[in-house]
Design an enzyme around this catalytic site. Structure first.
Site, PDB file in Angstrom:
ATOM      1  N   LYS A 183       0.726  -1.253  -0.162  1.00 43.83           N
ATOM      2  CA  LYS A 183       0.078  -0.090   0.089  1.00 43.83           C
ATOM      3  C   LYS A 183       1.002   1.325   0.210  1.00 43.83           C
ATOM      4  O   LYS A 183       0.364   2.309  -0.313  1.00 43.83           O
ATOM      5  CB  LYS A 183      -0.943   0.050   0.992  1.00 43.83           C
ATOM      6  CG  LYS A 183      -2.073  -1.189   0.981  1.00 43.83           C
ATOM      7  CD  LYS A 183      -3.102  -0.870   2.038  1.00 43.83           C
ATOM      8  CE  LYS A 183      -4.440  -2.092   1.589  1.00 43.83           C
ATOM      9  NZ  LYS A 183      -3.936  -3.378   1.958  1.00 43.83           N
TER      10      LYS A 183
HETATM   11  C1  LIG Z   1      -4.542  -4.401   1.199  1.00 40.87           C
HETATM   12  C2  LIG Z   1      -3.880  -5.794   1.047  1.00 40.87           C
HETATM   13  C3  LIG Z   1      -4.113  -6.686   0.066  1.00 40.87           C
HETATM   14  C4  LIG Z   1      -5.383  -6.594  -0.637  1.00 40.87           C
HETATM   15  O1  LIG Z   1      -5.374  -5.709  -1.793  1.00 40.87           O
HETATM   16  P1  LIG Z   1      -6.603  -5.154  -2.563  1.00 40.87           P
HETATM   17  O2  LIG Z   1      -6.198  -3.946  -3.107  1.00 40.87           O
HETATM   18  O3  LIG Z   1      -7.634  -4.853  -1.715  1.00 40.87           O
HETATM   19  O4  LIG Z   1      -7.048  -6.167  -3.442  1.00 40.87           O
HETATM   20  C5  LIG Z   1      -3.320  -7.892  -0.030  1.00 40.87           C
HETATM   21  N1  LIG Z   1      -2.319  -8.098   0.950  1.00 40.87           N
HETATM   22  C6  LIG Z   1      -1.910  -6.938   1.801  1.00 40.87           C
HETATM   23  C7  LIG Z   1      -0.786  -7.354   2.532  1.00 40.87           C
HETATM   24  C8  LIG Z   1      -2.738  -5.898   1.736  1.00 40.87           C
HETATM   25  O5  LIG Z   1      -2.354  -5.023   2.797  1.00 40.87           O
END
Ligand SMILES: *Cc1c(COP(=O)(O)O)cnc(C)c1O
Length: 481
Positions: A126
């Protein structure tokens, strides 16, 4: 570049990238998308192959944000994507790249690799988008001189990515709700050890759903929201989605020798933001063979891609798993894909998502549209706790590489879709240290800890405990803005 809503509003209005930067949903409840996807020519693709991450990000983003002057955008991407910000690497060979590709080995004739997206400040992918968003916000406020108060709810990754992206930024405050004493010690320390005066951690006496309900209640109080300039940075934010398009290009270049090759990506998925960016990269002309959606026990998306039925889950059917960032009851970005799947028909999207609200879902199995899922390259699979533990152990024993629980879900599902001769790139979405308990269960040893995080849990923590009450949270914000 003009943006439209998946539900049809705005066809007569002109929304630019900057207009939608700070917004969430479109006025009609839909999600924003470009009126048409920009295409990448084969000449461009050839030229992009050797660019640095920052300059590649500039090229990709400038196709979507033509209202930001080119020199401004270039300095924003160069400021955002530096080796210094992405320095939490665990292998020496990764040290000078932003999203290094780590090859594991060849399985069933396909080269299996990990695209490391979690070497940023909070050790989850993120950061890749949120860091850009922080700099875009600061840039927008320097221009327009407004203040923004970001309100969010987190069970871990989103909150810390937002806080580390916004800390110390002029014009932005962050109010982040998290369930009191329910995050891991590591994730709690990541957030609560921040001492920046523009960051407020609110530990809510309740669970994550209570936190989300409070954010919804505050957002629905339009007068309060306008008065206190409340904004969100959740995964439907278009700038977050588009920032993620970049690493699909980077991964493609790293995994191929020339632009005649195709690759497949597997994406550990929750709200469908990450894999939606892969879909957009493919629509732009990136030679992607398959986009593999990997879910955990919360398999709303796997069910759709297997059967054509989209059925959102209630609270009782939403599981708390050991890959918690994928624990979702519905996938908030999915509407963007459905819009393309239905041939960009806003009236039908509106009807289907009304059905989601009124009947809990929809069924496309019988319609010709579902057949198009294949043409878009989508396949899927799911993974549970035992799969996760087995995969973490197997990848460690076979390749001496430690992966986190979410990435393990990805590797498990990727292995079900390997094709000889087509490289398979699994997106590594977090580092193992964030989910240490499962690492200890799988490997009987401590997770790797990047040097910058030594002693993190012992740092002084700064947070306020509040009751699970929207009124209390509103008052808290009002006193500080
Ligand atoms: C947010 C997240 C996801 C999921 O991603 P999306 O964009 O919501 O599909 C998967 N793995 C981790 C570690 C995350 O922080």
């Amino acid at each position: 570049m003009t943006y439209i809503s998946t539900r049809g509003a705005g066809t007569n209005e002109r929304h630019t990238f900057s207009d939608i930067l700070l917004g969430g949903l479109a006025a009609d409840g839909g999600l924003y998308l470009p009126a048409e996807y920009p295409r990448v020519s084969s000449d461009e693709l050839a030229r992009w192959r050797t660019l640095s991450y920052a300059d590649l990000a500039f090229e990709v983003l400038s196709k979507f944000s033509d209202d930001i002057p080119a020199e401004d955008l270039r300095s924003l991407t160069r400021k955002t994507y530096t080796a210094q910000v992405y320095s939490n690497v665990r292998h020496e060979e990764s040290a000078v790249q932003i999203t290094p590709l780590k090859t594991l080995g060849v399985e069933n004739g396909a080269t299996l690799s990990l695209l490391e997206l979690s070497n940023g400040p909070t050790l989850a992918f993120k950061d890749m988008a949120m860091q850009l968003l922080g700099n875009l916000f600061e840039y927008a406020f320097a221009k327009h001189g407004e203040m923004l108060n970001i309100l969010g709810a987190t069970s871990g990754d989103t909150g810390s990515a937002a806080e580390y992206a916004m800390r110390g930024k002029a014009g932005v405050r962050v109010f982040m709700l998290s369930p009191h004493k329910k995050m891991s010690a590591f994730q709690t320390a990541q957030m609560f050890s921040l001492q920046d005066p523009n960051i407020f951690n609110l530990a809510v006496e309740g669970n994550f759903d209570n936190c989300q309900d409070i954010v919804k209640a505050v957002s629905n109080d339009h007068a309060y929201k306008a008065k206190h300039k409340i904004g969100t940075v959740n995964s439907i934010n278009w700038a977050r989605v588009v920032a993620q398009v970049v690493y699909y290009f980077k991964g493609y270049f790293a995994g191929t020798k020339n632009n005649d090759e195709h690759v497949s990506f597997t994406v550990p998925s929750g709200n469908f933001g990450n894999v939606c960016a892969g879909h957009i990269a493919r629509m732009m002309g990136l030679p992607i063979d398959q986009l593999v959606v990997a879910t955990n026990e919360n398999d709303v998306l796997d069910e759709f891609f297997r059967t054509g039925v989209y059925r959102v889950r209630g609270a009782a059917e939403t599981y708390h798993t050991t890959s918690p960032s994928m624990d979702i009851s519905k996938a908030s970005n999915f509407e963007r894909f459905v819009y393309d799947l239905l041939g960009r028909d806003p009236a039908r999207v509106l009807q289907l998502f009304r059905d989601v609200e009124e009947k809990g879902g929809f069924d496309l199995a019988a319609s010709g549209d579902f057949a198009r899922v294949k043409a878009f390259g989508f396949v899927s699979g799911k993974s549970g706790h035992d799969d996760r533990v087995k995969t973490i152990r197997d990848v460690f024993e076979r390749y001496r590489t430690m992966i986190d629980t979410h990435t393990a879900d990805g590797v498990k599902v990727a292995r079900e879709h390997l094709k000889p001769g087509v490289p398979m790139i699994v997106l590594e979405t977090a580092q193992p240290i964030k989910f240490g308990e499962t690492i200890r269960e799988a490997l009987n040893r401590e997770p790797e800890r990047p040097a910058a995080f030594a002693g993190l849990e012992k740092l002084p923590q700064r947070f306020d405990i509040v009751s699970a009450d929207a009124g209390v949270v509103k008052a808290f914000i009002a006193e500080r803005t």
